[in-house]
Design a protein around this motif. Structure first.
Motif, mmCIF file in Angstrom:
data_model
loop_
_atom_site.group_PDB
_atom_site.id
_atom_site.type_symbol
_atom_site.label_atom_id
_atom_site.label_comp_id
_atom_site.label_asym_id
_atom_site.label_seq_id
_atom_site.Cartn_x
_atom_site.Cartn_y
_atom_site.Cartn_z
ATOM 1 N N VAL A 73 -2.047 11.105 55.142
ATOM 2 C CA VAL A 73 -1.537 11.948 55.791
ATOM 3 C C VAL A 73 -0.891 13.151 55.395
ATOM 4 C CG1 VAL A 73 0.025 12.532 57.777
ATOM 5 C CG2 VAL A 73 -1.315 10.578 57.733
ATOM 6 N N GLU A 78 2.597 0.284 62.174
ATOM 7 C CA GLU A 78 2.048 -0.304 61.082
ATOM 8 C C GLU A 78 3.368 0.000 60.165
ATOM 9 O OE1 GLU A 78 -1.837 0.716 60.206
ATOM 10 O OE2 GLU A 78 -2.587 -0.621 61.574
ATOM 11 N N VAL A 87 4.532 2.922 58.891
ATOM 12 C CA VAL A 87 4.223 3.991 58.040
ATOM 13 C C VAL A 87 4.862 5.451 58.285
ATOM 14 C CG1 VAL A 87 2.376 5.918 57.169
ATOM 15 C CG2 VAL A 87 1.830 3.548 57.826
ATOM 16 N N MET A 117 8.214 9.437 57.110
ATOM 17 C CA MET A 117 6.826 8.763 56.591
ATOM 18 C C MET A 117 6.921 8.209 55.251
ATOM 19 S SD MET A 117 3.255 10.318 56.894
ATOM 20 C CE MET A 117 3.339 11.655 55.526
ATOM 21 N N ARG A 120 -1.878 5.103 53.715
ATOM 22 C CA ARG A 120 -2.175 5.822 55.049
ATOM 23 C C ARG A 120 -1.228 7.281 55.090
ATOM 24 N NH1 ARG A 120 -4.971 7.673 58.070
ATOM 25 N NH2 ARG A 120 -4.254 7.529 60.112
ATOM 26 N N GLY A 121 -0.003 7.036 54.919
ATOM 27 C CA GLY A 121 1.129 7.807 54.359
ATOM 28 C C GLY A 121 0.482 8.919 53.580
ATOM 29 N N ASN A 143 2.894 4.644 51.003
ATOM 30 C CA ASN A 143 1.683 3.874 51.679
ATOM 31 C C ASN A 143 0.437 4.612 51.772
ATOM 32 O OD1 ASN A 143 -0.052 3.342 54.432
ATOM 33 N ND2 ASN A 143 1.627 1.806 54.688
ATOM 34 N N GLU A 148 -3.742 7.207 67.110
ATOM 35 C CA GLU A 148 -3.703 6.948 65.649
ATOM 36 C C GLU A 148 -1.994 7.105 65.319
ATOM 37 O OE1 GLU A 148 -7.537 8.911 63.832
ATOM 38 O OE2 GLU A 148 -6.263 10.324 64.945
ATOM 39 N N LYS A 181 -0.459 4.075 66.037
ATOM 40 C CA LYS A 181 -1.006 3.001 64.846
ATOM 41 C C LYS A 181 0.164 3.059 63.707
ATOM 42 C CE LYS A 181 -4.982 0.802 63.568
ATOM 43 N NZ LYS A 181 -5.351 1.043 62.124
ATOM 44 N N LEU A 182 0.143 4.254 63.524
ATOM 45 C CA LEU A 182 1.196 4.641 62.206
ATOM 46 C C LEU A 182 2.599 4.063 62.350
ATOM 47 C CD1 LEU A 182 0.139 8.201 60.974
ATOM 48 C CD2 LEU A 182 -0.497 6.061 59.907
ATOM 49 N N GLU A 183 3.022 4.353 63.586
ATOM 50 C CA GLU A 183 4.379 3.834 63.881
ATOM 51 C C GLU A 183 4.599 2.240 63.833
ATOM 52 O OE1 GLU A 183 4.894 5.776 67.538
ATOM 53 O OE2 GLU A 183 5.736 7.657 66.585
#
Lengths: 419, 402
Positions: free
Chosen positions: A91, A405, A407, A81, A87-88, A85, A398, A401-403
């Motif tokens: 998390v 995008e 992240v 990850m 988002r990263g 980022n 979710e 989406k991370l994958e």
């Protein structure tokens, strides 16, 4: 994770690269901690570091390096990850809430830039233990300096003291310091957990390679303060003779022989068939043997050079003399002592089917209460979904989406150069 | 702060640096560590040169002083019934015992794990020997060099390819075994916290040596090639030691953004480094003598500390090959407060290395007690804790039991 290991329930998030820190967190993983290696898709050097079967990286090279089994991701989980980022980062901070330990080996300043410095993490989780493993530490004029294990081998004094007798200084090892630091990391983390169990409070550990190295050469540090010079002696010794490595029969074969007393010297003479040269006053006392050690070494070398080192070592040990072959890796893999002790671990990594079964060094300590083995070796991003769902509480949508995008990653980017 | 391990008692009954150093690691974190030495002679390390001020004296051996900080010391002859009885009483109060006898010898004396754990089930007994407790080599003799040889380190790691194997200085396999032992002790303490039960731990110095380089074993099983010494031979930019004005330095190609020769040409103001024949690692190895001729004279104009500061400012990575003297005088270590000063009755004041880590900014070396003199704490421990009278001590001393 080992089955019901002693550290079952302890969770480690580790932002680790290269060797020293992965080696350190590897002890905790072997003891049953849930060690999550948070890997960057942009820094896959460790997965390129090999060794690869026959020296050639395969199709799924990112899961095939032997170093991953030896220390990189053994008994760990992998979350690939990008924590830079936003988002990263979010998390990662969620994971911190459920972690006991966060470790990193960035240079000082990087964790702060990410927002992952001790104070920030401690605000989220006051029980968090953070450990930064660096070359020179968070304070002091050298704190921003880069390093390799061998540059710290140099800086701590060990390289200066190492060398052939009468020769120049020479580094002890390209990576001995990585291992010393890894061992010290494991010790420090276990101490920190032990302390936290009593106080309930987390803590910040600033652990350095330089200082671990200096703590390994203590006698020389004391000597330097009283102007005592420690000469380089190669394989020779301050007071023992014979004490050296001697040629044996065959190409690049060698044997170490160490004599510490008159009794052992008598036994060695016996083993050599009581040659005339060994009987004289030149070698009669410990002092004389040490003073005449160069001549003694040459004469012993003439004798050993005709013999098989493995057999000779066994026969000398049978006479009570400390002796041993200069073992090659091949010798060690076939060594019946190590085999009988179960020291060598064979493992076939299901994540790297092309590699097949290989042999690895085990742990040099055995405790029937804490058995260790290789349960798994994490492939790149192998545990993404599990970790994100269970620990970060993300839904499949979710995670998807991370994958999509960019992240989290389950494999290297398509344009990642092959090793 | 009180040490993290201050509630624990350790007995050290060992004969080699591995045991002494392992006990030191625990003692430096505050464990009440009692070193048990044979009466009269004591730890062999007391008698091994070099000695402080070159005076051969049992309290002046530098290895002895370095590896026995923060311990208390008593003398006991466990080969005698009187000594054994006292040791058993102490063992009943111990959390951890470190020993290095030949496998089985302690049990012959009635002091094996089975015997001692009967009255003290939480006891953690650590046997730290060259070849471990079982297997064909278990009773073999060793020392650090033998462990380097048998562990594969000697053949593969330190020396030059064209010369005989050559080991690392200062008994590093002993140190490595000790560090592994300390990890094992901590793991056993956690286990004991859950089960109430101790265990017998088997540490092998040979195996510590095998596991220490970044893998002798698996590189061989992956490639079929034996790792071989000589990695720094002819390696001007990544391994050799090069002289400076006041010492030596070793360079790296790290931190140069993949353009090492451009970066170093600029730093050293030596355009000769831009010659295409030095562009690849292979080329640099092939023409190493020529490369050395360009680099060495430039480095020879630098002081070590200036070179470190200026390379650091540019993101270049070097290692100063520091003498122990330079380490002791290091401004960096001084600013961090790494060394711990202790005043020993015989050896005088000296700066000792700390533990290698700081906790919440504090040096993790918990206390500052220099190595004990032989039998220094006999009265304190044997009378103060086990209830012997001073008269008893006299009798035991006359019998050479203490």
């Amino acid at each position: 994770m080992a089955e019901k290991g002693i550290l079952d329930g302890v969770r480690v998030l580790t932002l680790e690269q290269v060797h020293a820190l992965p080696w350190g967190t590897g002890f905790l993983a072997d003891l049953g901690a849930d060690v999550i290696r948070v890997e960057s898709p942009d820094h896959l050097q460790d997965r390129k570091s090999g060794p690869f079967p026959g020296g050639t990286a395969g199709e799924e090279w990112w899961n095939e390096a032997g170093n991953l089994v030896y220390y990189g991701t053994r008994n760990k989980r992998s979350l690939c990850m990008d924590v830079t980022n936003p988002r990263g980062k979010e998390v990662f901070l969620k994971l911190v809430e459920k972690a006991d330990i966060v470790t990193d080996n960035f240079r000082p300043g990087t964790m702060q830039r990410f927002g992952f410095d001790h104070d920030s993490l401690s605000a989220i989780n006051p029980r968090i233990i953070t450990l930064s493993s660096t070359a020179y530490g968070y304070t002091g004029p050298w704190r921003r300096a880069g390093s390799r294990a061998r540059t710290v081998d140099a800086a701590c004094g060990l390289s200066y003291l190492t060398g052939y007798e009468g020769g120049p200084s020479q580094r002890a090892s390209p990576n001995y310091m990585d291992h010393s630091v890894g061992n010290n990391v494991a010790y420090a983390l276990l101490l920190a957990l032990y302390q936290r169990a009593r106080t309930g409070k987390g803590m910040r550990v600033d652990l350095t390679m330089l200082e671990t190295g200096v703590s390994s050469v203590g006698p020389a540090i004391l000597e330097a303060q009283r102007d005592i010079t420690r000469d380089r002696l190669g394989c020779a010794h301050w007071w023992k003779a014979p004490h050296n490595v001697y040629p044996a029969r065959g190409d690049d074969r060698w044997i170490v022989i160490v004599v510490s007393s008159d009794t052992e010297w008598e036994s060695l003479k016996e083993a050599m068939g009581r040659p005339q040269w060994a009987e004289g006053a030149k070698f009669a006392t410990a002092l004389a043997r040490w003073q005449n050690r160069h001549e003694l070494d040459e004469l012993i070398g003439n004798w050993t050079s005709q013999q098989d080192d493995l057999e000779l070592a066994r026969s000398l040990q049978g006479l009570g003399i400390a002796a041993g072959s200069a073992m090659t890796a091949e010798d060690l893999v076939n060594d019946y002592h190590l085999r009988e002790r179960g020291y060598l671990w064979e493992f076939a990594n299901p994540q790297a089917p092309a590699v097949g079964s290989r042999v690895f060094a085990g742990r040099p300590f055995k405790d029937p209460g804490n058995p260790m083995s290789i349960a798994k070796v994490a492939g790149l991003g192998e545990d993404n979904e599990e970790i994100l769902a269970e620990l970060a509480g993300l839904s499949p949508a979710e995670i998807g989406k991370l994958e999509s995008e960019g992240v989290v990653f389950g494999a290297p980017r398509p344009d990642e150069p092959r090793p | 702060m009180p040490g993290i391990l201050s509630e624990l008692r350790v007995l050290e009954l060992t004969h080699r640096p591995s045991g002494a150093y392992c006990a030191k690691l625990l003692a430096d974190q505050g464990a009440d560590t009692i070193k048990v030495e044979p009466p009269g002679w004591g730890d062999q390390a007391r008698h091994e040169p070099p000695f402080i001020d070159e005076v051969p004296h049992p309290d002046r051996g530098t290895s002895y002083l370095a590896f026995n900080t923060n311990k208390r010391g008593i003398t006991l002859d466990v080969e005698q019934a009187a000594g054994r009885e006292l040791f058993e009483r102490l063992a009943a109060t111990a959390d951890i015992i470190l020993e290095s006898y030949s496998p089985g010898r302690l049990a012959e004396l009635g002091l094996g794990y089975e015997q001692l754990s009967q009255s003290n089930p939480g006891l953690i007994l650590v046997s730290i020997t060259y070849f471990g407790q079982n297997g064909p080599y278990a009773n073999d003799h060793g020392d650090d060099l033998v462990a380097q040889a048998m562990g594969g380190y000697l053949y593969a790691v330190t020396g030059s390819a064209s010369q005989p194997p050559m080991g690392t200085a200062l008994e590093q396999m002993e140190i490595t075994a000790a560090r592994n032992g300390a990890v094992a002790v901590m793991a056993a303490l956690f286990r004991r916290g859950q089960s109430g039960k101790g265990n017998h731990i088997d540490v092998s110095t040979m195996e510590a040596a095998v596991s220490t380089p970044s893998g002798l074993i698996h590189p061989y099983t992956y490639t079929g090639r034996n790792p071989h010494r000589g990695g720094s031979d002819g390696n001007v930019m990544d391994g050799m030691h090069l002289p400076t004005l006041d010492g030596e330095v070793t360079l790296t190609t790290a931190g140069t953004g993949g353009r090492p020769m451009e970066a170093w040409a600029e730093f050293l103001e030596e355009p000769g480094l831009l010659d295409p024949k030095f562009a690849s690692r292979g080329g640099r190895m092939e023409h190493w003598e020529e490369l050395h001729g360009l680099v060495a004279p430039k480095l020879a104009q630098w002081n070590n500390l200036d070179l470190m500061r200026e390379t650091m400012a540019r993101g270049l990575v070097v290692g100063l090959v520091q003498t122990p003297q330079q380490v002791v005088e290091s401004p960096h270590l001084e600013e961090r407060g790494f060394f711990v000063e202790m005043d020993h009755a015989e050896a005088g004041p000296l700066k000792y290395p700390g533990s290698g880590f700081f906790i919440d900014g504090e040096n993790a070396m918990a206390s500052a007690r220099p190595a004990p003199r032989l039998g220094e704490h006999n009265v304190e421990i044997l009378c103060g804790e086990l209830g012997l009278t001073v008269r008893d001590l006299g009798l035991l001393r006359a019998a050479r039991a203490i």
